[in-house]
Design a protein around this motif. Sequence first.
Motif, mmCIF file in Angstrom:
data_model
loop_
_atom_site.group_PDB
_atom_site.id
_atom_site.type_symbol
_atom_site.label_atom_id
_atom_site.label_comp_id
_atom_site.label_asym_id
_atom_site.label_seq_id
_atom_site.Cartn_x
_atom_site.Cartn_y
_atom_site.Cartn_z
ATOM 1 N N GLY A 118 0.777 -1.229 0.000
ATOM 2 C CA GLY A 118 0.000 0.000 0.000
ATOM 3 C C GLY A 118 0.807 1.277 0.000
ATOM 4 O O GLY A 118 0.256 2.360 0.219
ATOM 5 N N ALA A 119 2.098 1.180 -0.264
ATOM 6 C CA ALA A 119 2.912 2.398 -0.313
ATOM 7 C C ALA A 119 2.607 3.177 -1.585
ATOM 8 O O ALA A 119 2.223 2.616 -2.611
ATOM 9 N N VAL A 120 2.767 4.492 -1.516
ATOM 10 C CA VAL A 120 2.648 5.377 -2.670
ATOM 11 C C VAL A 120 3.969 6.119 -2.803
ATOM 12 O O VAL A 120 4.431 6.757 -1.845
ATOM 13 N N LYS A 132 7.303 9.464 0.023
ATOM 14 C CA LYS A 132 6.644 8.173 0.166
ATOM 15 C C LYS A 132 5.493 8.342 1.142
ATOM 16 O O LYS A 132 5.663 8.941 2.205
ATOM 17 N N ALA A 133 4.316 7.856 0.776
ATOM 18 C CA ALA A 133 3.147 7.920 1.650
ATOM 19 C C ALA A 133 2.552 6.526 1.780
ATOM 20 O O ALA A 133 2.969 5.588 1.094
ATOM 21 N N GLN A 134 1.556 6.409 2.652
ATOM 22 C CA GLN A 134 0.957 5.108 2.901
ATOM 23 C C GLN A 134 -0.537 5.149 2.638
ATOM 24 O O GLN A 134 -1.257 5.973 3.206
ATOM 25 N N ALA A 135 -1.016 4.259 1.751
ATOM 26 C CA ALA A 135 -2.449 4.091 1.543
ATOM 27 C C ALA A 135 -2.982 3.071 2.537
ATOM 28 O O ALA A 135 -2.216 2.363 3.202
ATOM 29 N N SER A 136 -4.302 2.968 2.632
ATOM 30 C CA SER A 136 -4.902 2.097 3.637
ATOM 31 C C SER A 136 -4.876 0.624 3.239
ATOM 32 O O SER A 136 -5.058 -0.253 4.085
ATOM 33 N N ASN A 157 -11.418 0.776 -1.576
ATOM 34 C CA ASN A 157 -12.242 1.854 -2.136
ATOM 35 C C ASN A 157 -12.131 3.148 -1.326
ATOM 36 O O ASN A 157 -13.096 3.910 -1.222
ATOM 37 N N ARG A 158 -10.957 3.378 -0.799
ATOM 38 C CA ARG A 158 -10.666 4.671 -0.176
ATOM 39 C C ARG A 158 -9.876 5.506 -1.171
ATOM 40 O O ARG A 158 -8.876 5.047 -1.722
ATOM 41 N N ILE A 159 -10.333 6.725 -1.414
ATOM 42 C CA ILE A 159 -9.697 7.627 -2.374
ATOM 43 C C ILE A 159 -9.070 8.766 -1.584
ATOM 44 O O ILE A 159 -9.751 9.435 -0.787
ATOM 45 N N VAL A 160 -7.775 8.983 -1.796
ATOM 46 C CA VAL A 160 -7.024 9.954 -1.008
ATOM 47 C C VAL A 160 -6.304 10.921 -1.934
ATOM 48 O O VAL A 160 -5.733 10.505 -2.956
ATOM 49 N N GLY A 161 -6.327 12.204 -1.582
ATOM 50 C CA GLY A 161 -5.551 13.205 -2.290
ATOM 51 C C GLY A 161 -4.333 13.600 -1.479
ATOM 52 O O GLY A 161 -4.464 14.073 -0.340
ATOM 53 N N PHE A 162 -3.141 13.386 -2.022
ATOM 54 C CA PHE A 162 -1.885 13.770 -1.374
ATOM 55 C C PHE A 162 -1.334 15.022 -2.058
ATOM 56 O O PHE A 162 -1.435 15.152 -3.287
#
Length: 381
Positions: A118-120, A132-136, A157-162
């Motif tokens: 789940g890393a971005v 580097k960020a972390q998704a759920s 199905n979680r949508i995140v804006g970084f």
Amino acid sequence: MRVTEKLVAASLLALMAGCSSWNPFASKDPKVEPAKLVELKSSIAVRDAWKYSIGKAGVYAFTPALAGNSLYVVNADGALARLDAASGRETWRVKAGSDITSSAGSDGSVVAVGAAKGAVLAFDADGKQLWKAQASSEVLTAPVVGQGVVVVRSVDNRIVGFDAKTGERKWTVQRATPALTLRNAPGMVLGGANVYVAQPGGKLLALTAATGVVRWEIVVSEPRGATELERVSDIAGTPVVFEGEVCAVTYQGKAGCFDAATGVPRWTKPFSSDVGVAVDQRFVFAADAQGAVVAFSREGGQSAWKNEALARRRLSTPASFGRSVAVGDYQGYIHFLSREDGALIGRVSTDGSPIVSAPVVAGSNLIFQTQSGTVTALAVE
């Protein structure tokens, strides 16, 4: 549901459980076997403009990302490369330091990918990692980059804006997920200030990219059937934004086009596909769950033509390319059909491995990426 649709659905749903080895086309039943290719006298001159090897996709489906004159390609082992879209020349190639699970997304300044656990990961235009960020949860959908944000959808199905520069989380939108969904990485696309997000359960969601505010949410097709398998109706592939409309297709549901600003339907037609659509001035093209390629009138959704010669060959998303419509298959062939009547007019081979990602039109080149990692740019003379 017909026999072939059941097999395709079972195969795709098996991937959700981590089983990707079962071949639904191993049967000797001619109603299930892929259509055999017949000798074809080509009426279109297709040549290789360039080729590039990025490496295997593994269990993932990677589509090249076009941003300006650059093409960004990835492999499952963590390689990310920037190519010149016209020549295929490598500008740079880096190792992400982690397995990659999604195609890249880029606005030309920032390049983002989903990675293991789940890393971005985000990189600048020179291939230097920015953050580097972390998704759920796992990220299979290519991130969307634009409006100062990197938008990420994870499989829960979680949508995140970084924040595109820093990786700071700016907003989150959560949507429910049905009990069963296709593992087909429903896509997202940026159109103006909005990001359009394909959803499981036949829904299409429009968000303001910068803030995550929901502009509208519509049901493209309602899930139907007595069993969970029959009720799978996910939007397939990536929606297409074209001249004020957004067009999409669902599995066991409908194809249709909608007003991009309001979500009001322009038209919908019963259809089933596990890959996305292509759109041009006159037509919406799709490959159905049986392997037929179909053209709908963009004006009102009337059927323009249907070609069933490639039945059960596990077709990719089509692409409108000049006077043709091109589509890849499970043996790495790329088939060209007449845009006007759907007749087969040409065929080329790649490396023999499946083409499951969407093709990309980059100027005068049509670009496909195979599961073995061959990136092929084709030109029509």
